[in-house]
Design a protein around this motif. Structure first.
Motif, PDB file in Angstrom:
ATOM      1  N   SER A 102      57.045 -23.395  34.581  1.00 32.51           N
ATOM      2  CA  SER A 102      57.016 -22.370  33.535  1.00 32.51           C
ATOM      3  C   SER A 102      58.211 -22.507  32.596  1.00 32.51           C
ATOM      4  CB  SER A 102      57.014 -20.973  34.170  1.00 32.51           C
ATOM      5  OG  SER A 102      55.854 -20.762  34.939  1.00 32.51           O
ATOM      6  N   LYS A 103      59.387 -22.768  33.165  1.00 31.48           N
ATOM      7  CA  LYS A 103      60.579 -22.961  32.343  1.00 31.48           C
ATOM      8  C   LYS A 103      60.439 -24.186  31.449  1.00 31.48           C
ATOM      9  CE  LYS A 103      64.129 -20.797  35.264  1.00 31.48           C
ATOM     10  NZ  LYS A 103      65.365 -21.067  36.060  1.00 31.48           N
ATOM     11  N   TYR A 104      59.875 -25.247  32.007  1.00 32.54           N
ATOM     12  CA  TYR A 104      59.699 -26.493  31.261  1.00 32.54           C
ATOM     13  C   TYR A 104      58.753 -26.278  30.080  1.00 32.54           C
ATOM     14  CZ  TYR A 104      58.534 -31.435  30.483  1.00 32.54           C
ATOM     15  OH  TYR A 104      58.326 -32.674  29.930  1.00 32.54           O
ATOM     16  N   ILE A 105      57.625 -25.613  30.327  1.00 35.10           N
ATOM     17  CA  ILE A 105      56.673 -25.338  29.254  1.00 35.10           C
ATOM     18  C   ILE A 105      57.285 -24.380  28.235  1.00 35.10           C
ATOM     19  CG2 ILE A 105      54.443 -24.291  28.701  1.00 35.10           C
ATOM     20  CD1 ILE A 105      53.468 -25.268  31.465  1.00 35.10           C
ATOM     21  N   GLY A 106      58.010 -23.367  28.744  1.00 35.04           N
ATOM     22  CA  GLY A 106      58.647 -22.409  27.849  1.00 35.04           C
ATOM     23  C   GLY A 106      59.676 -23.062  26.937  1.00 35.04           C
ATOM     24  N   ALA A 107      60.449 -24.001  27.486  1.00 33.91           N
ATOM     25  CA  ALA A 107      61.455 -24.704  26.681  1.00 33.91           C
ATOM     26  C   ALA A 107      60.793 -25.563  25.613  1.00 33.91           C
ATOM     27  CB  ALA A 107      62.337 -25.554  27.582  1.00 33.91           C
ATOM     28  N   ALA A 108      59.677 -26.203  25.984  1.00 33.32           N
ATOM     29  CA  ALA A 108      58.939 -27.005  25.011  1.00 33.32           C
ATOM     30  C   ALA A 108      58.379 -26.122  23.903  1.00 33.32           C
ATOM     31  CB  ALA A 108      57.812 -27.761  25.709  1.00 33.32           C
ATOM     32  N   ASN A 109      57.816 -24.988  24.282  1.00 38.67           N
ATOM     33  CA  ASN A 109      57.268 -24.060  23.295  1.00 38.67           C
ATOM     34  C   ASN A 109      58.356 -23.548  22.353  1.00 38.67           C
ATOM     35  OD1 ASN A 109      55.048 -22.455  22.256  1.00 38.67           O
ATOM     36  ND2 ASN A 109      56.115 -20.689  23.127  1.00 38.67           N
ATOM     37  N   GLU A 110      59.542 -23.271  22.900  1.00 36.91           N
ATOM     38  CA  GLU A 110      60.660 -22.801  22.080  1.00 36.91           C
ATOM     39  C   GLU A 110      61.113 -23.879  21.104  1.00 36.91           C
ATOM     40  OE1 GLU A 110      63.657 -20.275  20.611  1.00 36.91           O
ATOM     41  OE2 GLU A 110      61.794 -19.926  21.699  1.00 36.91           O
ATOM     42  N   LEU A 111      61.102 -25.138  21.552  1.00 31.71           N
ATOM     43  CA  LEU A 111      61.460 -26.248  20.674  1.00 31.71           C
ATOM     44  C   LEU A 111      60.514 -26.309  19.482  1.00 31.71           C
ATOM     45  CD1 LEU A 111      63.247 -28.748  20.230  1.00 31.71           C
ATOM     46  CD2 LEU A 111      61.655 -30.041  21.660  1.00 31.71           C
ATOM     47  N   GLY A 112      59.227 -26.129  19.741  1.00 30.96           N
ATOM     48  CA  GLY A 112      58.273 -26.093  18.643  1.00 30.96           C
ATOM     49  C   GLY A 112      58.468 -24.884  17.752  1.00 30.96           C
ATOM     50  N   ARG A 113      58.697 -23.729  18.365  1.00 36.88           N
ATOM     51  CA  ARG A 113      58.833 -22.486  17.602  1.00 36.88           C
ATOM     52  C   ARG A 113      60.022 -22.537  16.643  1.00 36.88           C
ATOM     53  NH1 ARG A 113      61.437 -18.059  17.082  1.00 36.88           N
ATOM     54  NH2 ARG A 113      62.983 -18.691  18.648  1.00 36.88           N
ATOM     55  N   THR A 114      61.144 -23.094  17.103  1.00 37.81           N
ATOM     56  CA  THR A 114      62.322 -23.166  16.242  1.00 37.81           C
ATOM     57  C   THR A 114      62.108 -24.113  15.061  1.00 37.81           C
ATOM     58  OG1 THR A 114      63.293 -24.869  17.672  1.00 37.81           O
ATOM     59  CG2 THR A 114      63.928 -22.586  18.099  1.00 37.81           C
ATOM     60  N   SER A 115      61.123 -24.990  15.183  1.00 38.87           N
ATOM     61  CA  SER A 115      60.783 -25.877  14.065  1.00 38.87           C
ATOM     62  C   SER A 115      59.677 -25.290  13.201  1.00 38.87           C
ATOM     63  CB  SER A 115      60.343 -27.240  14.601  1.00 38.87           C
ATOM     64  OG  SER A 115      61.418 -27.896  15.244  1.00 38.87           O
ATOM     65  N   GLY A 116      59.221 -24.089  13.545  1.00 41.94           N
ATOM     66  CA  GLY A 116      58.227 -23.418  12.730  1.00 41.94           C
ATOM     67  C   GLY A 116      56.801 -23.583  13.190  1.00 41.94           C
ATOM     68  N   LEU A 117      56.581 -24.006  14.444  1.00 43.54           N
ATOM     69  CA  LEU A 117      55.241 -24.194  14.981  1.00 43.54           C
ATOM     70  C   LEU A 117      54.900 -23.097  15.979  1.00 43.54           C
ATOM     71  CD1 LEU A 117      54.900 -28.020  15.744  1.00 43.54           C
ATOM     72  CD2 LEU A 117      53.736 -26.728  13.958  1.00 43.54           C
ATOM     73  N   HIS A 118      53.764 -22.445  15.773  1.00 42.92           N
ATOM     74  CA  HIS A 118      53.229 -21.500  16.747  1.00 42.92           C
ATOM     75  C   HIS A 118      52.084 -22.198  17.461  1.00 42.92           C
ATOM     76  CE1 HIS A 118      51.758 -17.883  18.644  1.00 42.92           C
ATOM     77  NE2 HIS A 118      50.549 -18.108  18.126  1.00 42.92           N
ATOM     78  N   VAL A 119      52.201 -22.336  18.782  1.00 44.08           N
ATOM     79  CA  VAL A 119      51.287 -23.181  19.546  1.00 44.08           C
ATOM     80  C   VAL A 119      50.226 -22.353  20.251  1.00 44.08           C
ATOM     81  CG1 VAL A 119      51.138 -24.825  21.447  1.00 44.08           C
ATOM     82  CG2 VAL A 119      53.062 -24.925  19.872  1.00 44.08           C
ATOM     83  N   THR A 120      48.982 -22.817  20.182  1.00 40.39           N
ATOM     84  CA  THR A 120      47.897 -22.253  20.967  1.00 40.39           C
ATOM     85  C   THR A 120      47.193 -23.385  21.708  1.00 40.39           C
ATOM     86  OG1 THR A 120      46.371 -22.404  19.086  1.00 40.39           O
ATOM     87  CG2 THR A 120      47.506 -20.306  19.423  1.00 40.39           C
ATOM     88  N   MET A 121      46.466 -23.026  22.763  1.00 40.47           N
ATOM     89  CA  MET A 121      45.785 -23.990  23.612  1.00 40.47           C
ATOM     90  C   MET A 121      44.327 -23.555  23.730  1.00 40.47           C
ATOM     91  SD  MET A 121      46.716 -24.628  27.606  1.00 40.47           S
ATOM     92  CE  MET A 121      45.679 -25.582  28.702  1.00 40.47           C
ATOM     93  N   GLY A 122      43.424 -24.520  23.827  1.00 38.46           N
ATOM     94  CA  GLY A 122      42.014 -24.198  23.980  1.00 38.46           C
ATOM     95  C   GLY A 122      41.277 -25.289  24.720  1.00 38.46           C
ATOM     96  N   ASP A 123      40.007 -25.020  25.028  1.00 36.57           N
ATOM     97  CA  ASP A 123      39.200 -26.017  25.733  1.00 36.57           C
ATOM     98  C   ASP A 123      37.795 -26.151  25.151  1.00 36.57           C
ATOM     99  OD1 ASP A 123      37.858 -23.738  26.755  1.00 36.57           O
ATOM    100  OD2 ASP A 123      39.148 -23.706  28.530  1.00 36.57           O
TER     101      ASP A 123
END
Length: 230
Positions: free
Chosen positions: A11-32
């Motif tokens: 969870s921390k690993y995914i959260g850190a990755a998501n934060e890296l994207g967010r600080t660059s201006g990316l809001h991430v969603t996932m789908g199938d």
């Protein structure tokens, strides 16, 4: 979890990755839903056509076997996409899987088209088997390049793949420029071999000779453990 990596670490690993994207201006969603994904990606500027491996008219992509990631900018416009799928290669190996065209088509004889061929000349592909995740269809909009987002792309995909599947291997097939510019390295791939996929699909406009890059289960676990502790 079937390993010594805890749910909290993942969870921390995914959260850190998501934060890296967010600080660059990316809001991430996932789908199938890959019908939705095809529509989302159909007209993205500069994006290569989607390979059959992620097209629901060519491949079997149930929710438990595949997912996609979309990053949108602050105005809600699509700025990044990537996708992953899981293949069960317990009774075969990646070289055979690629060579048979089953990496791209659920039914190659029905969907590949005339003149189609595939071979894998990467020696290590013979040793890649079990639960094998394929990482592809990666696109980043021009104005988001040069911001160090290659690391984000790999981390968010690897973390979600581990949380869903705990694969034995994750691999990608990449063009020469990904190797020359170190993009695959920054995404987290630790191994590479040329001619991993020599693919000719005339009916689909594909004629490629790509590198095989990959990371093993143990290497992924080590990466998650180290980065979640930061």
């Amino acid at each position: 979890m079937q390993s010594n990596v805890t749910t909290l670490e993942v969870s921390k690993y995914i959260g850190a990755a998501n934060e890296l994207g967010r600080t660059s201006g990316l809001h991430v969603t996932m789908g199938d839903d890959f019908e939705e994904y095809v529509e989302l990606t159909r007209r993205l500027p500069g994006k290569s056509p989607m390979y059959p491996s992620f097209r629901p008219d060519c491949s079997d992509l149930p929710p438990e076997k595949a997912f996609w990631i979309v990053g949108r900018d602050r105005e809600g416009r699509v700025a990044h996409v990537q996708a992953m799928r899981l293949d069960y290669l317990s009774n075969t190996d990646l070289a055979e899987h690629l060579g048979s065209l089953k990496a791209w088509f659920a039914s190659p004889k029905l969907k590949a088209g005339p003149g189609s061929s595939s071979r894998c000349n990467a020696p290590s592909a013979r040793r890649i088997s079990g639960l094998v995740a394929y990482h592809g269809d990666i696109w980043l909009r021009q104005d988001f390049r040069g911001r160090g987002l290659s690391t984000f792309i790999g981390r968010i995909a690897f973390g979600l793949a581990w949380a869903k599947w705990s694969p034995d291997f994750i691999y990608a097939l990449v063009a020469d420029w990904n190797i020359e510019k170190g993009v695959a390295d920054r995404q987290g791939y630790l191994h590479r071999e040329p001619h991993g996929s020599v693919l000719h699909l005339p009916s689909h406009g594909i004629d490629d000779d790509e590198w095989l890059v990959w990371v093993t289960r143990d290497e992924l676990l080590d990466t998650i453990s180290r980065n979640s502790a930061m």
